[in-house]
Design a protein around this motif. Sequence first.
Motif, PDB file in Angstrom:
ATOM      1  N   CYS A 173       0.692  -1.390   0.009  1.00 46.93           N
ATOM      2  CA  CYS A 173       0.064  -0.241  -0.073  1.00 46.93           C
ATOM      3  C   CYS A 173       0.871   1.188   0.042  1.00 46.93           C
ATOM      4  O   CYS A 173       0.005   2.474  -0.201  1.00 46.93           O
ATOM      5  N   ALA A 174       2.449   1.540   0.070  1.00 43.75           N
ATOM      6  CA  ALA A 174       3.187   2.751  -0.200  1.00 43.75           C
ATOM      7  C   ALA A 174       3.737   2.351  -1.336  1.00 43.75           C
ATOM      8  O   ALA A 174       3.676   3.835  -1.969  1.00 43.75           O
ATOM      9  N   MET A 175       4.436   1.526  -1.608  1.00 38.39           N
ATOM     10  CA  MET A 175       4.789   1.058  -2.547  1.00 38.39           C
ATOM     11  C   MET A 175       4.331   1.459  -3.631  1.00 38.39           C
ATOM     12  O   MET A 175       4.625   1.666  -5.089  1.00 38.39           O
ATOM     13  N   LEU A 176       3.253   0.658  -4.069  1.00 31.88           N
ATOM     14  CA  LEU A 176       2.499   0.162  -5.198  1.00 31.88           C
ATOM     15  C   LEU A 176       2.084   1.847  -6.520  1.00 31.88           C
ATOM     16  O   LEU A 176       1.907   1.743  -7.176  1.00 31.88           O
ATOM     17  N   PRO A 177       1.255   2.287  -5.452  1.00 36.63           N
ATOM     18  CA  PRO A 177       0.353   3.753  -5.536  1.00 36.63           C
ATOM     19  C   PRO A 177       1.593   4.400  -6.179  1.00 36.63           C
ATOM     20  O   PRO A 177       2.089   5.487  -7.214  1.00 36.63           O
ATOM     21  N   ARG A 178       3.286   4.677  -5.549  1.00 38.84           N
ATOM     22  CA  ARG A 178       3.907   5.165  -6.412  1.00 38.84           C
ATOM     23  C   ARG A 178       5.024   5.171  -7.774  1.00 38.84           C
ATOM     24  O   ARG A 178       5.646   5.859  -7.840  1.00 38.84           O
ATOM     25  N   VAL A 179       3.998   4.075  -7.668  1.00 39.28           N
ATOM     26  CA  VAL A 179       5.360   3.406  -9.042  1.00 39.28           C
ATOM     27  C   VAL A 179       3.719   3.470  -9.880  1.00 39.28           C
ATOM     28  O   VAL A 179       4.214   3.699 -11.074  1.00 39.28           O
ATOM     29  N   ILE A 180       2.657   3.108  -9.754  1.00 38.24           N
ATOM     30  CA  ILE A 180       1.392   3.176 -10.607  1.00 38.24           C
ATOM     31  C   ILE A 180       0.257   4.291 -10.423  1.00 38.24           C
ATOM     32  O   ILE A 180      -0.802   4.482 -11.135  1.00 38.24           O
ATOM     33  N   GLY A 181       0.621   4.603  -9.585  1.00 38.69           N
ATOM     34  CA  GLY A 181      -0.697   5.715  -9.085  1.00 38.69           C
ATOM     35  C   GLY A 181      -2.019   4.372  -7.779  1.00 38.69           C
ATOM     36  O   GLY A 181      -2.297   4.266  -8.009  1.00 38.69           O
ATOM     37  N   GLN A 182      -2.084   5.907  -7.232  1.00 38.03           N
ATOM     38  CA  GLN A 182      -3.234   5.428  -6.138  1.00 38.03           C
ATOM     39  C   GLN A 182      -4.543   4.863  -6.839  1.00 38.03           C
ATOM     40  O   GLN A 182      -5.158   3.587  -6.238  1.00 38.03           O
TER      41      GLN A 182
END
Length: 270
Positions: free
Chosen positions: A156-165
């Motif tokens: 929940c911290a890393m994936l939004p930073r890579v592909i968006g919330q």
Amino acid sequence: MAAMTEFKPQHFNWRMEGSVGVISLDRPDRKNPLTFESYAELRDLFRDLVYIDEVKAVVFASNGGNFCSGGDVKDIIGPLLDRDMKGLLEFTRMTGDLVKAMRACPQPIVAAVDGVCVGAGAMIALFSDLRLGTPEAKTAFLFTRVGLAGCDMGACAMLPRVIGQGRAAELLYSGRSMSADEGERWGFFNRLVETDALEDEAVALAQRFAAGPNFGNMMTKTMLNQEWSMTLDQAIEAEAQAQAICMQTRDFKRAHDAFIEKQKPVFEGD
């Protein structure tokens, strides 16, 4: 630890390609699941890489047409049902320690993703610095599909930073597979390559990083990770300090001298 050319892990494959270490999981018949032992051994390797100058970059490769099918149902998920809260927390912290060690090691990590890349395997790919995929790559964060939360190993911290919330929320709530084309469009994959060229492309990319400047690469990775929690003014100041440190390296002078002599710099990492 012995020379990395002689390193023989028990629970995954390892080889050196020049100064690039190449990892792959070694159970292709089951699409390369993780076990308690492989989690721990991978964690320990990435922790040790902080102190190993011999390895300048890392490729986490696929094996037998697949990257990783996540935690082994028989060897991990079944036994977890018999653990108490303390034992469960020991396990979940260990899995988090693996990706924390990947972030903390100074070497750039390139994931070469083919076929199945799900669960904890998707998290290993996510916490790599770059990702190459094939058209057959299928990536899924399956945690809700086995009755758990999507917040596993920092997802929940890393994936939004890579592909968006919004895109991250869809994948983490649904557990559905992200196709290779989606992964490339959304920025999860840096690029897609044909299956038979995947590992060679990933190793070639890692070798470019391994050619240096290695201290500068380490500082770049450090700043990419640390600046998440900084204000813009703090980040600008941190980068000023980081760059001033890098200007004291011999590689900085080597680059200057090579430019003056109209040659390509040969970096040595100091």
